[in-house]
Structure formats: C-alpha cells, structure tokens
Design a protein around this motif. Structure first.
Motif, PDB file in Angstrom:
ATOM      1  N   LEU A  78       0.893  -1.153  -0.011  1.00  0.00           N
ATOM      2  CA  LEU A  78      -0.053  -0.036   0.164  1.00  0.00           C
ATOM      3  C   LEU A  78       0.807   1.292   0.066  1.00  0.00           C
ATOM      4  N   THR A  79       0.285   2.360  -0.276  1.00  0.00           N
ATOM      5  CA  THR A  79       0.906   3.595   0.062  1.00  0.00           C
ATOM      6  C   THR A  79       0.131   4.277   0.974  1.00  0.00           C
ATOM      7  N   PRO A  80       0.557   5.413   1.556  1.00  0.00           N
ATOM      8  CA  PRO A  80      -0.062   5.975   3.004  1.00  0.00           C
ATOM      9  C   PRO A  80      -1.375   6.393   2.897  1.00  0.00           C
ATOM     10  N   SER A  81      -1.904   7.031   1.717  1.00  0.00           N
ATOM     11  CA  SER A  81      -3.115   7.413   1.468  1.00  0.00           C
ATOM     12  C   SER A  81      -3.974   6.574   0.667  1.00  0.00           C
ATOM     13  N   ALA A  82      -3.547   5.217   0.447  1.00  0.00           N
ATOM     14  CA  ALA A  82      -4.496   4.185  -0.522  1.00  0.00           C
ATOM     15  C   ALA A  82      -5.496   3.838   0.301  1.00  0.00           C
ATOM     16  N   ASP A  83      -6.746   3.754  -0.607  1.00  0.00           N
ATOM     17  CA  ASP A  83      -7.944   3.157   0.041  1.00  0.00           C
ATOM     18  C   ASP A  83      -7.696   1.441  -0.051  1.00  0.00           C
ATOM     19  N   PRO A  84      -7.734   0.809   1.165  1.00  0.00           N
ATOM     20  CA  PRO A  84      -7.395  -0.494   1.307  1.00  0.00           C
ATOM     21  C   PRO A  84      -8.359  -1.291   0.404  1.00  0.00           C
ATOM     22  N   GLY A  85      -9.579  -0.885   0.234  1.00  0.00           N
ATOM     23  CA  GLY A  85     -10.526  -1.803  -0.589  1.00  0.00           C
ATOM     24  C   GLY A  85     -10.313  -1.839  -2.167  1.00  0.00           C
ATOM     25  N   ARG A  86      -9.311  -1.145  -2.675  1.00  0.00           N
ATOM     26  CA  ARG A  86      -9.032  -0.986  -3.856  1.00  0.00           C
ATOM     27  C   ARG A  86      -8.051  -2.256  -3.947  1.00  0.00           C
ATOM     28  N   LYS A  98      -2.683  -8.031  -8.233  1.00  0.00           N
ATOM     29  CA  LYS A  98      -3.440  -7.022  -7.557  1.00  0.00           C
ATOM     30  C   LYS A  98      -4.352  -7.598  -6.787  1.00  0.00           C
ATOM     31  N   ARG A  99      -4.724  -7.335  -5.507  1.00  0.00           N
ATOM     32  CA  ARG A  99      -5.926  -7.689  -4.734  1.00  0.00           C
ATOM     33  C   ARG A  99      -6.237  -6.723  -3.781  1.00  0.00           C
ATOM     34  N   PRO A 100      -7.377  -6.796  -3.407  1.00  0.00           N
ATOM     35  CA  PRO A 100      -7.859  -5.527  -2.011  1.00  0.00           C
ATOM     36  C   PRO A 100      -7.264  -6.083  -0.755  1.00  0.00           C
ATOM     37  N   VAL A 101      -7.175  -5.225   0.166  1.00  0.00           N
ATOM     38  CA  VAL A 101      -6.972  -5.771   1.515  1.00  0.00           C
ATOM     39  C   VAL A 101      -8.397  -5.682   2.176  1.00  0.00           C
ATOM     40  N   THR A 102      -8.974  -7.154   2.503  1.00  0.00           N
ATOM     41  CA  THR A 102     -10.235  -7.142   2.814  1.00  0.00           C
ATOM     42  C   THR A 102     -10.580  -6.679   4.064  1.00  0.00           C
ATOM     43  N   VAL A 104     -11.942  -8.157   6.900  1.00  0.00           N
ATOM     44  CA  VAL A 104     -11.363  -9.038   7.774  1.00  0.00           C
ATOM     45  C   VAL A 104      -9.733  -8.723   8.001  1.00  0.00           C
ATOM     46  N   THR A 105      -9.012  -8.675   7.110  1.00  0.00           N
ATOM     47  CA  THR A 105      -7.574  -8.296   7.110  1.00  0.00           C
ATOM     48  C   THR A 105      -7.374  -6.940   7.913  1.00  0.00           C
ATOM     49  N   SER A 106      -8.114  -6.050   7.686  1.00  0.00           N
ATOM     50  CA  SER A 106      -8.201  -4.581   8.314  1.00  0.00           C
ATOM     51  C   SER A 106      -8.507  -4.642   9.724  1.00  0.00           C
ATOM     52  N   ARG A 107      -9.617  -5.465  10.113  1.00  0.00           N
ATOM     53  CA  ARG A 107      -9.917  -5.687  11.611  1.00  0.00           C
ATOM     54  C   ARG A 107      -8.690  -6.451  12.183  1.00  0.00           C
ATOM     55  N   GLU A 108      -8.362  -7.313  11.593  1.00  0.00           N
ATOM     56  CA  GLU A 108      -7.313  -8.097  12.318  1.00  0.00           C
ATOM     57  C   GLU A 108      -6.009  -7.269  12.576  1.00  0.00           C
ATOM     58  N   LEU A 109      -5.703  -6.374  11.626  1.00  0.00           N
ATOM     59  CA  LEU A 109      -4.578  -5.511  11.852  1.00  0.00           C
ATOM     60  C   LEU A 109      -4.868  -4.648  13.107  1.00  0.00           C
ATOM     61  N   HIS A 110      -6.069  -4.084  12.980  1.00  0.00           N
ATOM     62  CA  HIS A 110      -6.526  -3.144  14.127  1.00  0.00           C
ATOM     63  C   HIS A 110      -6.437  -3.672  15.333  1.00  0.00           C
ATOM     64  N   SER A 111      -6.709  -5.117  15.284  1.00  0.00           N
ATOM     65  CA  SER A 111      -7.250  -5.727  16.575  1.00  0.00           C
ATOM     66  C   SER A 111      -5.893  -6.240  17.068  1.00  0.00           C
ATOM     67  N   PHE A 112      -5.072  -6.901  16.290  1.00  0.00           N
ATOM     68  CA  PHE A 112      -3.992  -7.575  16.683  1.00  0.00           C
ATOM     69  C   PHE A 112      -2.602  -7.785  15.880  1.00  0.00           C
ATOM     70  N   GLY A 113      -2.886  -6.715  14.988  1.00  0.00           N
ATOM     71  CA  GLY A 113      -1.445  -6.878  13.907  1.00  0.00           C
ATOM     72  C   GLY A 113      -0.372  -6.735  14.725  1.00  0.00           C
ATOM     73  N   ASP A 140     -18.533 -12.578   0.985  1.00  0.00           N
ATOM     74  CA  ASP A 140     -17.436 -13.673   0.651  1.00  0.00           C
ATOM     75  C   ASP A 140     -18.065 -15.013   0.686  1.00  0.00           C
ATOM     76  N   GLN A 141     -19.230 -15.326   1.725  1.00  0.00           N
ATOM     77  CA  GLN A 141     -19.723 -16.662   1.834  1.00  0.00           C
ATOM     78  C   GLN A 141     -20.578 -16.740   0.773  1.00  0.00           C
ATOM     79  N   ARG A 142     -21.415 -15.628   0.235  1.00  0.00           N
ATOM     80  CA  ARG A 142     -22.360 -15.712  -0.834  1.00  0.00           C
ATOM     81  C   ARG A 142     -21.735 -15.782  -2.147  1.00  0.00           C
ATOM     82  N   ASP A 143     -20.934 -15.027  -2.351  1.00  0.00           N
ATOM     83  CA  ASP A 143     -20.398 -14.670  -3.726  1.00  0.00           C
ATOM     84  C   ASP A 143     -19.038 -15.411  -3.975  1.00  0.00           C
TER      85      ASP A 143
END
Length: 238
Positions: A78-86, A98-102, A104-113, A140-143
């Motif tokens: 990422l870059t500092p100003s990037a939108d993680p969902g891109r 290329k793939r997004p930061v989901t 779940v990944t963002s919540r993991e990073l905030h919770s216990f990264g 994610d489960q549905r699609d």
C-alpha cells in the motif's frame, strides 16, 4: 527459527525502498502460526509505488526464493493514502498480481496486528465498522465460497477443504458475536456447527502434524455440508 530468518531477510530487502510500515496479520499475528504450514501474511506501506519501485520489489522477492519458507510469504503493498478496498500490488504464490485488503484483514490489523517495522496500523489504516465487516463476510460466503462448491475438482485439494471449512466457522462466530477467532478455535467449533467430524480431524492432523488416515470422501462430505450451511448463514445475516 526459519520464519524469523526469512522475515529479517525480507525487511532487509525492503530497506532500500524506505518502507513506512510493515505489519503481519493472520496466524503469524494471531498466535496460531505453524512453521512450514501457515502462510506469512504481511502488509507493507511504501512511500510510493512507481514502476521502479515495482521492479525493486520483484527483485527483492526473487532474492528470497532460496529461503525454505519463501513460498509461504505473501505481502500486499500500500501507499499511505491508499484506499485498502482497492486492488493493490501483492506478492503471493511466487508472483505479482493485484488484490484488495479485505475488511477482515483490516480488522485483524487493528485488533492484533504485529508491527514488524514503522508505524502501527491505527496510524495509517482506516478502521472497519461492524457493518462493513458483516457485509464483507456475507458477500464472501455468498459470492465466493458458495459458487466455488459447484467446481468439484477444487475440493480434492487440501487448501480448499481447509479454507472452506475454517473460513465458514470463523465467519459464523464473527457474524454472531462480532469477534475474530483463530483457525485453531475454528477447528474446535466446527463439530458443534454440524461439520463432518472425520474431515475436521483430517484438517487437525495435517495442520498440527498428528498422524492418522486420510479421509477419502472428504471432498463430497465438505461440499455436502457447506452448501446448506452457507445458505443458512447468508439467509440469517444477509
């Protein structure tokens, strides 16, 4: 420990690119890491991602290929100003794509990264609301996982059996209780969620190195369980 050697070499290789931060998420951060079996899931924040930077990343990863665990190292940039969902440049499975930061990944990073270098996630990564997390998990489960059940050959592979069942158990707990759980806890909960016990034990043996027979019909058992289970989960929270 081979993991720490690989991480040290990885950080050394990134140093010329002046990384702002490098974080670990997944099993490595959550306390359920199994060397040689678990992936090394990383996020690196770089000042910019110019063509020259991308070339430098490709060379840095190529130099790691001699390390025993290099194939397990996955890193999104990422870059500092990037939108993680891109969709962002990612090294995984020995290639760049290329793939997004989901969510779940963002919540993991905030919770216990786990901060390997530089700034903590809270300083650079937007928080994820409970609604955003729920919406992502249901999609994610549905699609992704539900349509994948129609592709029978996929489910002859360990990565699909393990990923499908463990992701479902983790999704169920997060949607019901709002918390993230480890793969180890997910394994313990799967029988209570109705998953085929013999397949759960097969995953446990492979993940934690316990001897035992393989389950020959595990693909059919897994697909037969997950289809109705995902439909019920999506109906309840979608």
């Amino acid at each position: 420990m081979q993991t720490e050697v690989l991480l040290d070499r990885f950080l050394t290789g990134l140093a010329p690119l002046d990384p702002v931060a490098v974080w670990a998420h997944g099993s490595l951060a959550g306390g359920d890491y199994q060397e040689g079996r678990s992936d090394l899931d990383l996020i690196a924040v770089l000042p910019s991602l110019t063509p020259r930077t991308v070339w430098g990343l490709a060379k840095a990863h190529a130099r790691l290929r001699a390390e025993p665990l290099s194939g397990k190292l996955h890193c999104t940039y990422l870059t500092p100003s990037a939108d993680p969902g891109r969709r962002h440049l990612t090294w995984a499975y020995e290639e760049l794509f290329k793939r997004p930061v989901t969510a779940v990944t963002s919540r993991e990073l905030h919770s216990f990264g786990r901060v390997l270098l530089g700034e903590p996630p809270a300083d650079l990564l937007p928080p994820v609301s409970d609604r955003e997390l729920t919406d992502f998990i249901v999609r994610d489960q549905r699609d992704f996982w539900r349509p994948a059940l129609g592709n029978a050959p996929l489910w002859t592979r360990d990565v699909w059996v393990d990923g499908g069942l463990l992701t479902f158990a983790r999704a169920s707990v997060t949607l019901r209780e709002g918390r993230l759980i480890s793969k180890r806890e997910a394994l313990g909960l799967l029988p209570g969620l109705g998953a085929p016990v013999e397949v759960v034990e097969d995953i446990r043996r492979r993940r934690y190195g316990e001897p035992g027979p393989a389950v020959e019909n595990r693909a059919a058992l897994t697909r037969g369980y997950l289809g109705p289970a995902i439909d019920e989960l999506v109906a309840a929270y979608g």
